[in-house]
Design an enzyme around this catalytic site. Structure first.
Site, short mmCIF file in Angstrom:
data_model
loop_
_atom_site.label_atom_id
_atom_site.label_comp_id
_atom_site.label_asym_id
_atom_site.label_seq_id
_atom_site.Cartn_x
_atom_site.Cartn_y
_atom_site.Cartn_z
CG HIS A 94 -1.14 1.18 -5.73
ND1 HIS A 94 -0.77 1.96 -4.66
CD2 HIS A 94 -1.34 2.04 -6.76
CE1 HIS A 94 -0.76 3.23 -5.03
NE2 HIS A 94 -1.11 3.32 -6.29
CG ASP A 96 2.21 0.43 -2.62
OD1 ASP A 96 1.31 -0.03 -3.33
OD2 ASP A 96 3.24 0.96 -3.08
CG ASP A 128 -1.60 7.15 -5.42
OD1 ASP A 128 -1.89 6.09 -5.99
OD2 ASP A 128 -0.42 7.55 -5.30
CD GLU A 162 2.00 2.29 -8.51
OE1 GLU A 162 2.23 2.69 -9.67
OE2 GLU A 162 2.02 3.06 -7.53
CD GLU A 163 2.81 5.20 -4.87
OE1 GLU A 163 3.61 5.72 -5.67
OE2 GLU A 163 1.61 5.51 -4.80
CG ASP A 189 -2.48 4.30 -9.54
OD1 ASP A 189 -2.80 5.24 -8.80
OD2 ASP A 189 -1.37 3.72 -9.47
ZN LIG Z 1 -1.02 5.14 -7.39
#
Ligand SMILES: [Zn+2]
Length: 409
Positions: A94, A96, A128, A162-163, A189
């Site tokens: 991801h 973001d 991340d 994603e977050e 992830d």
């Molecule tokens: Zn993540």
């Protein structure tokens, strides 16, 4: 064997990987919910890096979002053709990142001004999820450089949002892109520091608020009121006991192996010691094994509330804070699980552990449509923390794993 050459080639790309990671960290990709502009600018940089790596078959599957300046949330797929299209290896990361939080806690680097220190790259989003993003790109670049055609087509997939729940990210993409049951899906992830943990399952999450209303009065004459605090405590203990007794199963794939039911937060009530509270608010955080029905547990909780209301005369209401029902676990014998275990053993020289954790990645959306998906990467679990970093060794070694998944039988 070309494994040795491949590993050498990946190691040669280390400084390019470091540069790519730092370039991407410099562009904050924060969700509009958190006051950010989304991922568009970072996506432009990503496409430059993909082109430079020779990945030129790039598709966009952006989702419209009026809240961000570009009016779209980017989802990007870059493919590298293999011997067969019957199964595609998807590596999904991801774009973001979460906000930096309290900037004064970033004592090593500024969140979006990455630095290299002690073989680590510091910055928001470093681990991340940009580490895995860069590893996946350079795994393919290394294969290209030494002219190895992968056994199966590899699709690198870079998603937005994603977050914040993935509505504009993987959920949007799954609606547009025909993922197949045979596809091999890895979401790098999450994982552990030695790269041995393969996540195939997650628990359901249930957070709720208990609001108990009685009648406030002076503490010297409690009989004139109804102590909501006492009723709230009794009820909380009853929930605690009942849920632990009725849903006590253990599943050794999970860490911890049992469901957890924890009374956690408590809202402030009265200002003085000599006031009997007329209202009491507390919260529970429950992580439930997938074998149990979240709805059934909720109705048990509500049934208990009813009993306590009748017994005490107080009013008890249950309000949901978060409810995510875990999908069915990925089969421990799914092809992607077996391939990944082999790759971990041969590249990382550690014994893979297959299991479940708290949950909440893109993999859940694939499990929901019955496509096996694993979560794996090598991380120090710095996600969402100040002084977040990615270890350069992980950047390189995880690329070796991705490359072996592309070529393994
Ligand atoms: Zn993540």
């Amino acid at each position: 064997m070309h494994t040795e050459n491949l590993h050498k080639e990946i190691e040669k790309l280390q400084s390019q990987m470091e540069q790519a990671l730092m370039q991407l960290i410099r562009i904050p990709a924060i969700a509009p919910e958190n006051g950010g502009e989304g991922e568009s600018k970072k996506a432009e940089k990503l496409i430059e890096i993909l082109n430079a790596a020779g990945l030129d078959k790039i598709e966009r599957c952006d989702a419209k979002d009026e809240r961000v300046p570009s009016k779209k949330r980017p989802n990007i797929i870059a493919r590298y053709a293999g011997e067969t299209n019957k199964e595609t290896l998807w590596i999904i990361t991801h774009l973001d990142v979460v906000p930096s939080g309290d900037d004064s806690l970033w004592t090593i680097a500024k969140p979006f001004q990455p630095i290299i220190k002690d073989e680590k790259i510091y910055g928001r989003g470093s681990e991340d999820n940009t580490q895995s993003m860069v590893s996946s790109i350079f795994a393919i670049k290394a294969l290209k450089n030494i002219g190895i055609k992968p056994r199966r087509t590899v699709a690198l997939c870079f998603v937005a949002d994603e977050e914040q729940g993935s509505t504009y990210g993987i959920q949007h993409l799954i609606k547009q892109e025909p993922f197949k049951k045979e596809d091999l899906i890895i979401v790098p992830d999450g994982g552990n520091a030695v790269g041995s943990f393969v996540e195939i399952a997650e628990k359901s999450t249930l957070w709720f608020r208990v609001r108990t209303v009685g009648k406030q009065t002076h503490a010297s004459r409690p009989g004139d009121g109804l102590n909501a605090h006492r009723v709230g405590m009794e009820y909380a203990l009853a929930i605690d006991k009942t849920l632990h007794e009725n849903y006590a199963a253990k599943d050794e794939h999970f860490e911890p192996p049992e469901s957890t039911f924890e009374p956690t937060k408590k809202d402030k009530n009265v200002d003085a010691v000599n006031i009997v509270p007329g209202e009491d608010v507390n919260y529970f955080d429950c992580r439930i094994l997938p074998q149990y029905s979240v709805e059934e547990i909720l109705s048990k909780i509500k049934g208990l509330a009813q009993e306590h209301q009748e017994k005490t005369g107080a009013n008890i209401s249950i309000e949901l804070v978060q409810k995510t029902v875990a999908p069915k676990s990925t089969d421990v014998n799914a092809k992607i699980v077996l391939m990944l275990k082999e790759a971990i053993k041969s590249v990382r020289r550690v014994e893979p552990k297959v299991g479940g954790i708290g949950g909440g990645t893109c993999a859940a959306f694939f499990r929901r449509i019955n496509i096996p998906a694993v979560v794996w990467s090598t991380v120090d679990e710095m996600a969402h923390q100040p002084n977040e970093y990615a270890k350069i060794a992980n950047l390189v070694d995880d690329a070796k794993i991705f490359a072996s998944l592309a070529i393994s039988p």
